[in-house]
Motif scaffolding. Structure first.
Motif, PDB file in Angstrom:
ATOM      1  N   LYS A 144     -40.173  30.995 -10.610  1.00 49.77           N
ATOM      2  CA  LYS A 144     -42.087  30.386 -10.444  1.00 49.77           C
ATOM      3  C   LYS A 144     -42.366  29.839  -9.845  1.00 49.77           C
ATOM      4  CE  LYS A 144     -41.978  29.775 -15.706  1.00 49.77           C
ATOM      5  NZ  LYS A 144     -42.539  29.060 -16.955  1.00 49.77           N
ATOM      6  N   ALA A 145     -41.662  29.255  -9.080  1.00 50.51           N
ATOM      7  CA  ALA A 145     -42.093  28.563  -7.864  1.00 50.51           C
ATOM      8  C   ALA A 145     -42.226  29.730  -6.687  1.00 50.51           C
ATOM      9  CB  ALA A 145     -41.288  27.571  -7.107  1.00 50.51           C
ATOM     10  N   TYR A 146     -40.867  30.746  -6.518  1.00 47.23           N
ATOM     11  CA  TYR A 146     -40.832  32.580  -5.470  1.00 47.23           C
ATOM     12  C   TYR A 146     -41.752  32.343  -5.862  1.00 47.23           C
ATOM     13  CZ  TYR A 146     -37.803  34.379  -2.333  1.00 47.23           C
ATOM     14  OH  TYR A 146     -37.928  35.653  -1.300  1.00 47.23           O
ATOM     15  N   ALA A 205     -39.183  22.466  -1.603  1.00 51.46           N
ATOM     16  CA  ALA A 205     -38.476  21.911  -3.502  1.00 51.46           C
ATOM     17  C   ALA A 205     -37.408  21.143  -3.200  1.00 51.46           C
ATOM     18  CB  ALA A 205     -37.924  23.484  -3.724  1.00 51.46           C
ATOM     19  N   THR A 242     -33.473  14.567 -12.440  1.00 49.65           N
ATOM     20  CA  THR A 242     -32.733  15.565 -11.570  1.00 49.65           C
ATOM     21  C   THR A 242     -31.617  14.288 -10.807  1.00 49.65           C
ATOM     22  OG1 THR A 242     -34.753  15.242 -10.267  1.00 49.65           O
ATOM     23  CG2 THR A 242     -35.149  17.165 -11.571  1.00 49.65           C
ATOM     24  N   ASP A 299     -35.791  28.420  -8.727  1.00 48.26           N
ATOM     25  CA  ASP A 299     -36.831  28.481  -9.425  1.00 48.26           C
ATOM     26  C   ASP A 299     -37.539  29.875  -9.049  1.00 48.26           C
ATOM     27  OD1 ASP A 299     -39.386  27.801 -10.135  1.00 48.26           O
ATOM     28  OD2 ASP A 299     -39.070  25.928  -9.311  1.00 48.26           O
ATOM     29  N   ILE A 302     -32.911  25.157  -8.618  1.00 46.26           N
ATOM     30  CA  ILE A 302     -33.728  23.788  -9.424  1.00 46.26           C
ATOM     31  C   ILE A 302     -31.973  23.607 -10.957  1.00 46.26           C
ATOM     32  CG2 ILE A 302     -35.798  24.347 -10.282  1.00 46.26           C
ATOM     33  CD1 ILE A 302     -36.057  25.390 -12.518  1.00 46.26           C
ATOM     34  N   LYS A 325     -27.377  25.370 -11.671  1.00 49.95           N
ATOM     35  CA  LYS A 325     -27.856  25.836 -10.307  1.00 49.95           C
ATOM     36  C   LYS A 325     -28.276  26.988 -10.445  1.00 49.95           C
ATOM     37  CE  LYS A 325     -26.587  22.069  -7.652  1.00 49.95           C
ATOM     38  NZ  LYS A 325     -26.313  21.446  -5.826  1.00 49.95           N
TER      39      LYS A 325
END
Length: 214
Positions: free
Chosen positions: A114-116, A20, A201, A112, A158, A109
């Motif tokens: 969904k990524a995890y 990430a 970003t 994330d 993120i 901050k």
């Protein structure tokens, strides 16, 4: 001072690595809980001896005796730590990155999830773990162990960016900004977007947009 550590269940993640933009071994913005001044929406002011920012949803955590509690963000206006202040924007607490004239860039901050969650699904050893329970307040415990002892645990993070423009807040996203800006400022924004190295970003890129708009 007691320090936040992950429960035994979370420690099962120790062998995982996440690809990430930013990762952290912590679930809080600061390694240790620290004093904070909290300004409430009803006008009241509170001094909290031990507080932190929960990265799950950029909310306020505080210690009440031996119990960790999560404040209702809707009831907050601002949280001041010694070296950083957070204000409520939408449903998150965000800190000021920089200002351009009377406008400003803010950042919240958050994990994330969904990524995890996808990472958990891809690991056969932990597919039975439920992400919601994993990130719930019940999963926290306090000991004298430093969180840095769990260096192999990494969570993807993120940044959520917001602009304050003429006193109004807007999520920094191309779709939102195109609706927010007038025709001329949309043109100026697109000219910055076409610059080499521009990224949504990258804080320098986002400040550049603030510089060119009227």
């Amino acid at each position: 001072m007691k320090k936040l550590v992950l429960s035994a269940t979370v420690l099962l993640m120790a062998a995982l690595k996440v690809a990430a933009q930013e990762v952290t071994p912590k679930l809080t913005a600061f390694p240790e809980f620290r004093p904070a001044t909290v300004y409430l929406a009803d006008g009241k002011k509170m001094e909290i001896p031990l507080a932190n920012i929960f990265l799950k949803n950029s909310s306020l955590l505080y210690l009440s005796g031996e119990v960790t509690k999560e404040a209702n963000t809707k009831n907050l206006l601002r949280v001041d730590f010694k070296d950083r202040s957070y204000i409520r924007i939408d449903s998150v607490l965000a800190y000021e990155v920089d200002t351009v004239r009377s406008n400003a860039l803010y950042c919240a901050k958050v994990l994330d999830l969904k990524a995890y969650q996808q990472m958990l699904k891809n690991n056969s050893n932990i597919t039975n773990l439920d992400l919601n329970s994993l990130m719930s307040m019940d999963m926290f415990q306090y000991t004298t162990i430093d969180l840095q002892d769990a260096q192999d645990i990494h969570f993807p993070v993120i940044p959520l960016y917001y602009y304050r423009i003429n006193g109004k807040f807007v999520l920094v996203h191309e779709r939102h900004l195109k609706r927010f800006f007038d025709k001329e400022d949309r043109r100026r924004m697109e000219s910055v977007m076409n610059l080499q190295g521009f990224s949504w970003t990258d804080e320098k890129s986002l400040l550049k947009i603030l510089e060119v708009i009227q």
